[in-house]
Write a protein that holds these residues in place. Structure first.
Motif, mmCIF file in Angstrom:
data_model
loop_
_atom_site.group_PDB
_atom_site.id
_atom_site.type_symbol
_atom_site.label_atom_id
_atom_site.label_comp_id
_atom_site.label_asym_id
_atom_site.label_seq_id
_atom_site.Cartn_x
_atom_site.Cartn_y
_atom_site.Cartn_z
ATOM 1 N N SER A 141 0.820 -1.212 0.000
ATOM 2 C CA SER A 141 0.000 0.000 0.000
ATOM 3 C C SER A 141 0.853 1.260 0.000
ATOM 4 C CB SER A 141 -0.923 0.002 1.225
ATOM 5 O OG SER A 141 -1.771 -1.131 1.225
ATOM 6 N N VAL A 142 2.030 1.199 0.619
ATOM 7 C CA VAL A 142 2.936 2.349 0.619
ATOM 8 C C VAL A 142 3.493 2.611 -0.768
ATOM 9 C CG1 VAL A 142 5.105 3.226 1.583
ATOM 10 C CG2 VAL A 142 3.507 2.000 3.039
ATOM 11 N N GLY A 143 3.612 1.579 -1.587
ATOM 12 C CA GLY A 143 4.138 1.759 -2.933
ATOM 13 C C GLY A 143 5.398 0.978 -3.220
ATOM 14 N N LEU A 144 5.842 0.114 -2.304
ATOM 15 C CA LEU A 144 7.042 -0.668 -2.542
ATOM 16 C C LEU A 144 6.753 -1.809 -3.511
ATOM 17 C CD1 LEU A 144 8.588 -0.944 1.041
ATOM 18 C CD2 LEU A 144 9.103 0.709 -0.763
ATOM 19 N N LEU A 145 7.738 -2.153 -4.314
ATOM 20 C CA LEU A 145 7.643 -3.280 -5.219
ATOM 21 C C LEU A 145 8.281 -4.496 -4.562
ATOM 22 C CD1 LEU A 145 8.788 -1.468 -8.475
ATOM 23 C CD2 LEU A 145 6.465 -1.694 -7.570
ATOM 24 N N TRP A 167 10.812 5.295 -7.869
ATOM 25 C CA TRP A 167 11.316 6.672 -7.850
ATOM 26 C C TRP A 167 10.442 7.591 -7.005
ATOM 27 C CZ3 TRP A 167 15.260 9.766 -8.677
ATOM 28 C CH2 TRP A 167 15.044 11.117 -8.891
ATOM 29 N N ASP A 168 9.122 7.522 -7.166
ATOM 30 C CA ASP A 168 8.239 8.436 -6.447
ATOM 31 C C ASP A 168 8.338 8.244 -4.931
ATOM 32 O OD1 ASP A 168 7.299 9.536 -8.822
ATOM 33 O OD2 ASP A 168 5.766 7.989 -9.057
ATOM 34 N N VAL A 169 8.466 7.006 -4.510
ATOM 35 C CA VAL A 169 8.618 6.745 -3.080
ATOM 36 C C VAL A 169 9.946 7.302 -2.572
ATOM 37 C CG1 VAL A 169 8.812 4.924 -1.337
ATOM 38 C CG2 VAL A 169 7.128 4.726 -3.162
ATOM 39 N N LEU A 170 11.011 7.115 -3.350
ATOM 40 C CA LEU A 170 12.317 7.627 -2.950
ATOM 41 C C LEU A 170 12.306 9.141 -2.818
ATOM 42 C CD1 LEU A 170 14.623 5.419 -5.214
ATOM 43 C CD2 LEU A 170 14.383 5.257 -2.738
ATOM 44 N N TYR A 251 14.450 1.060 4.668
ATOM 45 C CA TYR A 251 14.456 0.653 6.078
ATOM 46 C C TYR A 251 13.558 1.570 6.911
ATOM 47 C CZ TYR A 251 16.052 -0.382 10.780
ATOM 48 O OH TYR A 251 16.089 -0.709 12.109
ATOM 49 N N GLU A 252 13.520 2.847 6.561
ATOM 50 C CA GLU A 252 12.629 3.771 7.271
ATOM 51 C C GLU A 252 11.176 3.349 7.104
ATOM 52 O OE1 GLU A 252 11.800 7.130 9.658
ATOM 53 O OE2 GLU A 252 13.703 6.155 9.168
ATOM 54 N N ILE A 253 10.811 2.944 5.894
ATOM 55 C CA ILE A 253 9.443 2.480 5.660
ATOM 56 C C ILE A 253 9.181 1.187 6.427
ATOM 57 C CG2 ILE A 253 7.833 1.681 3.887
ATOM 58 C CD1 ILE A 253 9.292 3.509 1.905
ATOM 59 N N LEU A 254 10.123 0.262 6.361
ATOM 60 C CA LEU A 254 9.955 -1.011 7.072
ATOM 61 C C LEU A 254 9.829 -0.790 8.577
ATOM 62 C CD1 LEU A 254 12.607 -3.223 5.218
ATOM 63 C CD2 LEU A 254 10.129 -3.297 4.944
ATOM 64 N N ALA A 255 10.561 0.191 9.102
ATOM 65 C CA ALA A 255 10.524 0.435 10.539
ATOM 66 C C ALA A 255 9.237 1.116 10.981
ATOM 67 C CB ALA A 255 11.730 1.298 10.950
ATOM 68 N N ARG A 256 8.539 1.777 10.066
ATOM 69 C CA ARG A 256 7.314 2.493 10.427
ATOM 70 C C ARG A 256 6.043 1.686 10.187
ATOM 71 N NH1 ARG A 256 7.699 8.585 7.917
ATOM 72 N NH2 ARG A 256 9.718 9.204 8.771
ATOM 73 N N GLY A 268 6.828 -2.191 12.738
ATOM 74 C CA GLY A 268 8.222 -2.227 12.338
ATOM 75 C C GLY A 268 8.809 -3.608 12.145
ATOM 76 N N VAL A 269 9.777 -3.667 11.238
ATOM 77 C CA VAL A 269 10.412 -4.935 10.905
ATOM 78 C C VAL A 269 11.317 -5.417 12.030
ATOM 79 C CG1 VAL A 269 12.412 -3.896 9.768
ATOM 80 C CG2 VAL A 269 11.609 -6.144 9.035
#
Length: 907
Positions: A141-145, A167-170, A251-256, A268-269
């Protein structure tokens, strides 16, 4: 076909990160892992594409051929999508069952889990599977592939989930994380002072080596999506963000990301790994570290191969470290550690040279030592009182050899070296602050401040309540401060108890030393009688080293449990508390025995007919050569022995762990003869990076040995230098070849360790002052030369007192003290005490005054760096001013507020 729509990629991101419990969107289990290995397409992109086909929307399409694209590197099967992170979990294959019951469901891993099973382990497996499923849905849902791979045999299946950030997520998270963006290129600076000095003197520099693919240096400013056209390289989306920046964003996304209920802090992961849902989470190495068998141009090597070939190999021990490459690959935190270790090792070189010269001067002047000559030629003139109750009287000439050796560690040169090392320690720290500021600016970390830290996973799991964070306004796990303080007080009592245990072990070692000495005297051998003190001191030091290492392991585990029990909210608070506990204990653990020998041994002996005792045994006296030679023996055994054992452990233990991990994975993939291990499989076989705590602790303890007790052991800096040359290559090899790649962390300094180093440097001044004043014979000899004889003739007889008249066992025997025939102190003793106290006051005041002068003279930030900082701020301000001017002009003309300067190029 992998589709994505720029306008909808980040829709709902904030809802996912802040409160996923309010989401009403439901997704079936089949949407995750529905395609076999390598075929995962998030449903959002598929639905978005269908909608665009009906509405004619603009969709960016990444086509994917039926055959995988063969491209080297860490990519998805399409050969274009970079792998930024890998999550791994293992599932044991269940035994064959006769049939599935009505109350059984199949998870996404193909594992049959009974939903109404009373077994706790089965319920735990089902819970972990559910958490993984929801976690992956939220990441999508965040946009990661994502793309999934599996490796399986009859007993176990290992799942690899490859994650990539588009790219957009980055771009979105780069602005939120305040990543630095390049404004203007600048020439590479030579950060090595020795290199600049040698180049000015036109001397060839053997330490310099050209390392390929050095990262470029830029003037930078904080990244802003609205100013993308001002940044260099913004047109190349594939290489604009470095791999470490991509890892940091993912990692920031995974942690949130939430995987359960936010009110239970199931976020968080890191917590997922702690709970066992995943066995590992790591970014991938940039290919193998071994060089290819065929010839290859240096510029074609990957980053890992460059680090191995130009840094981690033993033959590069004398070369400069490629710090820019280390920072580019491992991040600023790891690079700062190696920068500090290299800087510290370089500064040890002059200290080692001076210490070796002091020791050599002692060897050369040993024959001119008048007191030693008098002892060796005394014959039976000085009949000494027995050293124990059952011992016999002995002649002082028997200790001729020890008297000569004692001069090596107790001569005027050692006093000079103590003063030199006091200045060296503080000057080293002052210049490290300059180096640290230069590196922080060079690596764009000077203005870095850690963002509001999230609660630790363990804290979130164990906190009893939830309360609103006053900074972010979000409800977070909360632990009452009063309860934490009471637990910290209880933990401090445990620390005091453990320190008492160390003192008990110290007393045990002292008694062991006394027993060994008595046993040596009772053997009747002249050699053993003469060397009894030395044999006892060396053997007890070896026993003490074993107890030190054992207690260090026990207490580190205890301190970890105490720190967890204290419930510190953030990782920084946890680390600081843990470092403080372990260092306090290790300080007492390692330094208690040298402190005893240096400042307490021989002070409470008493005199014949009135000896001091401990548990019925006479208190220890210094050996024939004095306490300094015993202190040197202890320092050599403890310091050098610890370094050897640590280096052996650092060399062997990672290899054993890696061998066990490879053996486990080989059982899974061993049946596939044609299967070539892929990058994620090879990295999973490596050892998890254990952080830098043990590395810093080892070096800080070494720093204490070479500064606090350097007056007794001038060769300590030399042994430290030799050890650090080995340590740098051992650590480099571990990080490049044996550890999984750690997540790149930003840092602008070495943290609380610098404060500990400053405290040790100031303590060393006080310790060396007392060591010279009360333990060394420097001041007694100096006062005797001033009052009686400049050549020290008769000094030995002057330092020996006669036994009191009431001592009838050996009448008129001698012992070392400034006492009269009644056992009272002589006038010379009080004069000497005044000189000693005056020396301590003068030594401390002079040294601390010079240190403050050095601190004032040497600025923390070099002048050239200040100019660079002003230039960088000017460029950033100029770029911002142009955007502001365009905005004001457009508003003055009544134009649309959304100017071209503020639109996103990604749109």
């Amino acid at each position: 076909m992998m589709l994505r729509k720029g306008s909808e990629l980040l829709r709902g991101d904030r809802e996912v990160l802040l409160d996923l419990d309010t989401r009403t969107e439901t997704q079936t289990t089949d949407s995750y892992g529905s395609l076999q290995n390598g075929g995962f397409i998030p449903p959002r992109y598929f639905f978005a594409a269908n909608a665009d086909e009906g509405t004619g929307g603009n969709t960016h399409c990444y086509t994917k051929s039926n055959q995988p694209v063969a491209q080297l590197g860490n990519y998805f099967r399409d050969g274009r999508t970079k792998i930024d992170f890998v999550l791994v979990w293992e599932v044991r294959s269940r035994r064959k069952r006769r049939g599935k019951g009505k109350n059984e469901v199949t998870t996404e891993e193909g594992e049959t889990v009974p939903t109404e099973e009373n077994s706790r382990s089965e319920r735990k497996k089902a819970q972990l599977a559910q958490w993984r499923e929801k976690f992956v849905q939220n990441l999508e849902s965040v946009g990661l592939l994502m793309e999934k791979e599996e490796t399986a045999n009859e007993k176990k299946t290992i799942h690899f989930l490859k994650i990539s950030a588009p790219w957009d997520v980055l771009v979105c998270y780069a602005e939120e994380l305040c990543l630095r963006a390049p404004l203007q290129a600048q020439p590479h600076l030579d950060l090595n002072t020795s290199s600049r000095v040698l180049s000015r003197l036109c001397i060839p520099n053997a330490m310099m080596e050209s390392v390929p693919n050095r990262p470029l240096d830029y003037y930078t400013c904080a990244f802003r999506k609205s100013k993308m056209n001002r940044f260099l390289g913004c047109g190349d989306q594939g290489t604009y963000f470095t791999n470490t920046q991509r890892h940091r964003v993912v990692y920031e996304i995974l942690a949130r990301t939430v995987y359960g209920k936010r009110k239970r802090a199931e976020v968080g992961v890191d917590r997922l790994v702690n709970e066992g849902a995943y066995t590992a989470a790591f970014p991938l190495h940039e290919g193998p570290f071994q060089l290819p068998k065929y010839g290859i141009h240096p510029d074609e090597l990957n980053q890992r191969q460059v680090l191995y070939h130009y840094w981690a190999r033993w033959c590069k021990w004398y070369k400069y470290q490629p710090l820019d490459h280390i920072r580019e690959y491992f991040g600023e935190k790891v690079a700062l550690y190696f920068a500090w270790l290299g800087f510290y090792t370089a500064w040890l070189l002059p200290a080692a040279v001076v210490g070796t010269l002091i020791f050599v001067s002692g060897v050369m002047s040993m024959g001119n030592n008048t007191p030693a000559k008098e002892i060796c030629s005394s014959g039976v003139s000085y009949r000494m009182c027995p050293l124990c109750k059952t011992c016999q009287a002995w002649n002082m000439s028997e200790i001729c050899t020890m008297a000569k050796l004692g001069y090596l560690f107790d001569h005027p040169g050692t006093v000079f070296f103590s003063v030199f090392m006091s200045f060296w320690a503080v000057t080293f720290l002052e210049y490290w602050k300059r180096k640290m500021a230069t590196l922080a600016h060079h690596w764009d970390c000077m203005d870095f401040h850690e963002e509001e830290e999230r609660p630790r996973p363990e804290f979130a799991a164990m906190a009893p309540t939830m309360e609103q964070n006053p900074v972010t306004g979000v409800k977070e796990p909360y632990f009452p401060e009063k309860t934490r303080l009471s637990r910290m007080f209880t933990g401090s009592m445990v620390i005091i108890m453990m320190l008492c245990v160390v003192m008990i072990f110290l007393v045990t070692v002292v008694m062991c030393r006394g027993i060994i000495s008595v046993m040596m005297f009772h053997t009747g051998s002249p050699v053993l009688r003469t060397e009894a003190g030395t044999i006892a001191n060396i053997s007890s030091s070896i026993v003490n080293l074993g107890l030190i290492l054992l207690m260090g392991r026990v207490y580190t585990a205890l301190a970890e449990q105490l720190t967890k029990w204290e419930m510190h909210r953030t990782q920084t608070q946890y680390d600081n508390a843990f470092i403080f506990k372990v260092f306090i204990f290790q300080f007492v653990n390692f330094y208690s025995s040298p402190f005893y020998v240096a400042f307490f041994k021989g002070r409470f002996v008493g005199y014949p007919s009135n000896y001091g005792t401990l548990f019925g045994m006479r208190n220890e006296d210094c050996g024939p050569g004095g306490c300094l030679i015993e202190l040197a023996e202890q320092l050599f055994i403890i310091m050098v022995g610890k370094q050897l054992i640590n280096n052996i452990q650092e060399f062997i233990i990672p290899k054993v762990k890696a061998w066990r991990q490879k053996r486990t994975l080989a059982k899974v993939i061993g049946s596939k003869v044609s299967h070539e291990p892929r990058r994620w499989e090879e990295d999973y076989q490596l050892v998890e990076c254990e952080g830098l705590f043990e590395e810093y602790l080892e070096m800080v303890l070494q720093f204490g040995f070479i500064t606090i007790f350097v007056a007794a052991f001038p060769l300590a800096p030399l042994f430290a230098l030799l050890n650090n040359w080995v340590e740098i290559r051992l650590d480099a090899h571990k990080f490049v070849c044996e550890y999984r790649r750690p997540v790149a962390e930003r840092a602008q300094n070495i943290g609380v360790w610098f404060n500990i180093l400053e405290a040790l440097s100031h303590l060393s001044v006080i310790a060396n002052a007392f060591l010279i004043a009360f333990t060394s014979d420097f001041l007694p000899r100096l006062l005797y030369q001033y009052k009686f004889d400049n050549d020290l003739n008769g000094y030995v007889n002057f330092t020996l007192a006669y036994a009191p008249l009431n001592y009838t066992e050996y009448p008129m025997c001698r012992y070392k003290a400034f006492r009269d025939n009644n056992g009272s102190y002589t006038l010379f003793y009080w004069e000497l005490l005044a000189v000693r106290l005056g020396f301590i006051i003068a030594f401390e005041h002079v040294v601390f005054f010079v240190l403050r002068a050095i601190d004032w003279i040497v600025p923390d930030v070099p002048e050239s760096l200040e100019l660079k900082i002003k230039r960088e701020r000017f460029l950033a301000k100029q770029a911002l001013a142009e955007n502001q001017e365009a905005l004001l002009v457009s508003r003055g003309r009544g134009a649309n507020p959304e100017t071209p300067g503020t639109s996103s190029p990604a749109g």
